[in-house]
Every structure is written in structure tokens, then in C-alpha cells.
Design a protein around this motif. Structure first.
Motif, PDB file in Angstrom:
ATOM      1  N   VAL A 168       0.815  -1.244  -0.026  1.00 47.11           N
ATOM      2  CA  VAL A 168      -0.159  -0.113  -0.152  1.00 47.11           C
ATOM      3  C   VAL A 168       0.793   1.179  -0.062  1.00 47.11           C
ATOM      4  O   VAL A 168       0.568   2.468  -0.757  1.00 47.11           O
ATOM      5  CB  VAL A 168      -0.976  -0.216   1.284  1.00 47.11           C
ATOM      6  CG1 VAL A 168      -1.743   1.342   1.262  1.00 47.11           C
ATOM      7  CG2 VAL A 168      -1.850  -1.305   1.066  1.00 47.11           C
ATOM      8  N   SER A 181      -2.753   4.785   8.872  1.00 45.59           N
ATOM      9  CA  SER A 181      -3.375   4.271   9.758  1.00 45.59           C
ATOM     10  C   SER A 181      -3.264   2.875  10.090  1.00 45.59           C
ATOM     11  O   SER A 181      -3.322   2.228  11.357  1.00 45.59           O
ATOM     12  CB  SER A 181      -4.998   4.640   9.279  1.00 45.59           C
ATOM     13  OG  SER A 181      -5.357   5.717   9.112  1.00 45.59           O
ATOM     14  N   MET A 182      -2.980   2.139   9.083  1.00 47.76           N
ATOM     15  CA  MET A 182      -2.542   0.897   9.333  1.00 47.76           C
ATOM     16  C   MET A 182      -1.215   0.662   9.996  1.00 47.76           C
ATOM     17  O   MET A 182      -0.763  -0.268  10.979  1.00 47.76           O
ATOM     18  CB  MET A 182      -2.214  -0.044   7.893  1.00 47.76           C
ATOM     19  CG  MET A 182      -3.335  -0.058   7.117  1.00 47.76           C
ATOM     20  SD  MET A 182      -3.356  -0.723   5.322  1.00 47.76           S
ATOM     21  CE  MET A 182      -2.653  -2.223   5.973  1.00 47.76           C
ATOM     22  N   VAL A 233      -4.555   5.776   4.576  1.00 51.37           N
ATOM     23  CA  VAL A 233      -4.599   4.268   4.922  1.00 51.37           C
ATOM     24  C   VAL A 233      -3.282   3.797   5.453  1.00 51.37           C
ATOM     25  O   VAL A 233      -3.196   2.994   6.301  1.00 51.37           O
ATOM     26  CB  VAL A 233      -4.950   3.543   3.688  1.00 51.37           C
ATOM     27  CG1 VAL A 233      -4.952   2.053   3.919  1.00 51.37           C
ATOM     28  CG2 VAL A 233      -6.440   4.083   3.126  1.00 51.37           C
ATOM     29  N   SER A 265       0.930   4.200  -2.891  1.00 53.88           N
ATOM     30  CA  SER A 265       0.497   5.528  -2.397  1.00 53.88           C
ATOM     31  C   SER A 265       1.584   6.579  -3.168  1.00 53.88           C
ATOM     32  O   SER A 265       1.316   7.530  -3.710  1.00 53.88           O
ATOM     33  CB  SER A 265       0.845   5.700  -1.076  1.00 53.88           C
ATOM     34  OG  SER A 265      -0.172   4.994  -0.332  1.00 53.88           O
ATOM     35  N   LEU A 319      -5.497   9.729   0.058  1.00 49.91           N
ATOM     36  CA  LEU A 319      -6.247   9.066   0.675  1.00 49.91           C
ATOM     37  C   LEU A 319      -5.532   7.704   0.992  1.00 49.91           C
ATOM     38  O   LEU A 319      -5.380   6.991   2.127  1.00 49.91           O
ATOM     39  CB  LEU A 319      -7.592   8.822   0.087  1.00 49.91           C
ATOM     40  CG  LEU A 319      -8.454   9.794  -0.023  1.00 49.91           C
ATOM     41  CD1 LEU A 319      -9.694   9.450  -0.932  1.00 49.91           C
ATOM     42  CD2 LEU A 319      -9.018  10.316   1.310  1.00 49.91           C
ATOM     43  N   ASN A 320      -4.339   6.989  -0.006  1.00 54.87           N
ATOM     44  CA  ASN A 320      -3.796   5.831   0.357  1.00 54.87           C
ATOM     45  C   ASN A 320      -2.835   6.364   1.304  1.00 54.87           C
ATOM     46  O   ASN A 320      -2.380   5.293   2.144  1.00 54.87           O
ATOM     47  CB  ASN A 320      -3.163   5.657  -0.956  1.00 54.87           C
ATOM     48  CG  ASN A 320      -4.136   4.865  -1.828  1.00 54.87           C
ATOM     49  OD1 ASN A 320      -5.180   4.297  -1.685  1.00 54.87           O
ATOM     50  ND2 ASN A 320      -3.675   5.056  -3.267  1.00 54.87           N
TER      51      ASN A 320
END
Length: 406
Positions: free
Chosen positions: A24, A292-293, A289, A28, A285-286
């Protein structure tokens, strides 16, 4: 090396991160790079179209045109041109006679715009007369007294120097049989290639005397054309010219005559920036994410740092540096890719176009440093904004709750 930067880079480069987190993060970075590169290419293409069309228009059309509507033309044009040529910012003033006529050749006919000029004066200011593709800039009559003109028309007509064409003016003359159109025969002395398709397709040049004879207007012109040292000041100089010419005169500028074209290009640039900018927004937004992860994956590490004395601001800064790193690397890759493609495509004309549709034969790319600055600002702003929620979540973690069952 600052503590926050050190920890942020260790998190990003750690080979022990979960595979999905590394994937991810890569997506990104690619998303930011793709958005930035696409935006650079699109805006450089839009700027290229605008600047190329503007340069070619300014090379073959007047910057300011002075007319006298409803008076049968300008009679004392030589005296008036000499007087107005002394104005500030004026490079040259040339008289011209414009009219729309019917051109006939080899059984075909079409409407064209003729421009009567003084060849010597016009050649110094009009780039079309400096780009003779075939023939010569010779308006002298042939042995039979047939006058010459310059033309560049559609390829399917196959007109070449030495051919004869017939021009029919709607400005008729009164005869015992009624009003009949004026018809004269001309010899094609040469063809020009200004690089602006619409101009080449529909215009032709002849001497001032020939144009006056074809129109039947006598010793008068219908426009005085001004070329300026600074075309962007055409609006101010046009007003000065109108006041100096006196009552009854009217002026138009190249910007007014092509207002719809340049307004459409500006609107296209705005719409392009908005819609392609959404790619960068999705990449942001990626990043959100990813961070957040990372908060979830590194909750225990965050708790240990907090228990060892790390302040809330330091934890927040760690995630800020992670977002900045992803955004900065993606932005840098996108800028390099976008400017490289724009330079190569613009220099070698890699993308051809149909000039009958787009007025120019290739896609022009003119990358702008200013565009790159605001694209970088927006991309980094989105990347930094994407760190706010994950950073707040990391700061709110309670070390006691996280470490209770460790």
C-alpha cells in the motif's frame, strides 16, 4: 539526526513490515507520482497550445486594427499612418484592403479572404510573407498584364506558382445590363506556409492597387494595421490610437478578435487541473490508509516510546515525517517523469495532429516552472493533510491499555 525523523525512516524502510503495508505504501507513492506527472504533462500541453496559437496568430495578424465603419473606408490613409506610427509602443503601421471573394480554379470554387497590401512594408511585419514555400514574393504583372497574388490553399486543389485563378468580388459594378460582379484574373506568383492552417487555407495576398480595383473602392483602404513592440499592451495602445485618429474611427485588438479561443483554453486548463488533481487526492487517501495501518501495526512500539518519555508532539511529528516522505518522493518522481516527457515530446514533435482540426500539425508541450511549483505545493499539502487523522489516533493511544497484556 532528529529523533522523530530517525524513527519515521526506520518505520518506512523496515524489511519486517507486513507485506500488505509495504504494498500500500508503494501504491501511495506511485499514485502521487502518477497524479503529479499527469498534471505536469496536461498543463504543459495546454500551455503549449495557447502559446503556439498565440505566437502564430501574432505573426500573421495585426495587433491593433483601426477602421472607420460606415464611411467607405479610410481615404487619407498614408498621412494618417505616418502620424500614428509615431505613437509609443508602435512598431509599424500598414494599410490593407480586406474583402471576401469567390476564387475559381480548375472548375472548382470557394470563398477566400483577399488582403491588399504594400508588399515592401508588409513583408517586414507579416511572417506569412517571410515563409514562401514555393515561387517568389513577386507581385509584378506578366507579359499579358495579368497581376499576381500569393496563396496557400487546400492540397486537393494542387495550385502551384504560374497557375491562373479567377477572383469574383460581390462588390458589383453598374452596367447597362444591371449590377454585375467584378471579375479579374490573377497569376499565382507563389504559395506561403505560415504554419497556421486556418490562415493558410483561406487567405491570399495581392497588391493594394489590385485589391482596390477588384473592390471598386478607389484610393482608400478599410483598415490600418498596427504591429506593436509589446502585443500584450494592445488594449492600452488601441485606446490611444483611437483617440489620436479622431471621431468616427474604431479599434479592435488581437485579444478581442480571438477572445473565444483563449477563453476556451483557459477554461480547459482549469477543468484539466481539477479532474487530474483528483488522482493526487486519491493518492493522499492511500497515504492516510498507510499511516492508519502503521498506527495499528506499531501500537505497541508507540506505547513503549510514550512510556520511555516521548512527548505527544514527537509521536505526531513521526507520522508527519512519514507522510511527507511518501509525498515528497512521489512528487519528485512525478515531476521528473512529467517534465522529461514534456521536453522530449515537445522537442521531437512525437504526437502528430490533423492541422485541419487543430490548426497546428503536432501537440506542442511548453512546461512551466510556475505550474510545477503550485503542483508541488498541492501534492505536498494533500500528503501532509493525510497525516492528521493517523497522527491524532497515535497520540490518543494510552500506553497502559496497550501494554496491559504484554
Amino acid at each position: 539526526m532528529r529523533f522523530e525523523w530517525f524513527v519515521a525512516q526506520r518505520y518506512l524502510r523496515s524489511p519486517y513490515r507486513p507485506a500488505v503495508l509495504r504494498l500500500v505504501t508503494l501504491f501511495s507513492m506511485i499514485g502521487v507520482a502518477a497524479g503529479v506527472a499527469t498534471l505536469v504533462i496536461a498543463l504543459s500541453m495546454n500551455t503549449g497550445f495557447r502559446e503556439t496559437l498565440q505566437d502564430r496568430l501574432l505573426g500573421v495578424t495585426a495587433h491593433v486594427s483601426l477602421t472607420r465603419p460606415g464611411s467607405g473606408g479610410i481615404k487619407n490613409y498614408e498621412e494618417l499612418a505616418t502620424q500614428l506610427a509615431r505613437g509609443a509602443g508602435v512598431r509599424s503601421v500598414t494599410p490593407a484592403v480586406y474583402q471576401t471573394v469567390l476564387l475559381s480554379f480548375a472548375g472548382q470554387a470557394r470563398g477566400v479572404v483577399t488582403k491588399g497590401i504594400d508588399p515592401e512594408r508588409e513583408r517586414k511585419s507579416d511572417q506569412a510573407l517571410q515563409r514562401i514555400a514555393a515561387g517568389s514574393l513577386d507581385f509584378s504583372a506578366d507579359a499579358e498584364g495579368i497581376e499576381a497574388l500569393l496563396k496557400q490553399i487546400a492540397e486537393e486543389w494542387k495550385v502551384s506558382p504560374g497557375d491562373y485563378v479567377t477572383l469574383t468580388s460581390p462588390q458589383g459594378r453598374l452596367t447597362p445590363y444591371g449590377l454585375t460582379p467584378r471579375t479579374r484574373r490573377f497569376r499565382v506568383a507563389g504559395v506561403f506556409d505560415s504554419g497556421f492552417y486556418d490562415y493558410d487555407e483561406n487567405w491570399c495576398f495581392m497588391t493594394l492597387a489590385a485589391a482596390q480595383g477588384l473592390s471598386g473602392a478607389g484610393d482608400a483602404v478599410n483598415v490600418l494595421e498596427f504591429r506593436l513592440h509589446q502585443p500584450e499592451l494592445a488594449g492600452e495602445i488601441a485606446e490611444q490610437v483611437r483617440q489620436a485618429a479622431g471621431p468616427g474611427f474604431s479599434t479592435t485588438t488581437w485579444m478581442e478578435e480571438n477572445r473565444a479561443l483563449f477563453r476556451a483554453l483557459r477554461l480547459e486548463k482549469l477543468v484539466t487541473a481539477i479532474f487530474i488533481g483528483l488522482i493526487t487526492f486519491v493518492a493522499g487517501l492511500n497515504i492516510l490508509v498507510v499511516l492508519s495501518m502503521t498506527v495499528t501495526d506499531k501500537a505497541r512500539d508507540i506505547a513503549v516510546l510514550r512510556s520511555m518519555g516521548a512527548r505527544r508532539e514527537q509521536i505526531r511529528t513521526i507520522f508527519l515525517w512519514q507522510g511527507i516522505s511518501i509525498g515528497a518522493l512521489g512528487t519528485l518522481i512525478g515531476l521528473v517523469a512529467g517534465y522529461t516527457f514534456s521536453w522530449v515530446a515537445g522537442s521531437y514533435h512525437l504526437i502528430p495532429l490533423d492541422p485541419q482540426v487543430y490548426a497546428i500539425p503536432y501537440v506542442p508541450f511548453h512546461p512551466s516552472v510556475l505550474d510545477g511549483l503550485w503542483i508541488t505545493t498541492v501534492a505536498m499539502g494533500i500528503s501532509i493533510a493525510a497525516t492528521i487523522l493517523p497522527a491524532r489516533a497515535a497520540v490518543r493511544l494510552l500506553p497502559v491499555e496497550v501494554l496491559r497484556y504484554e
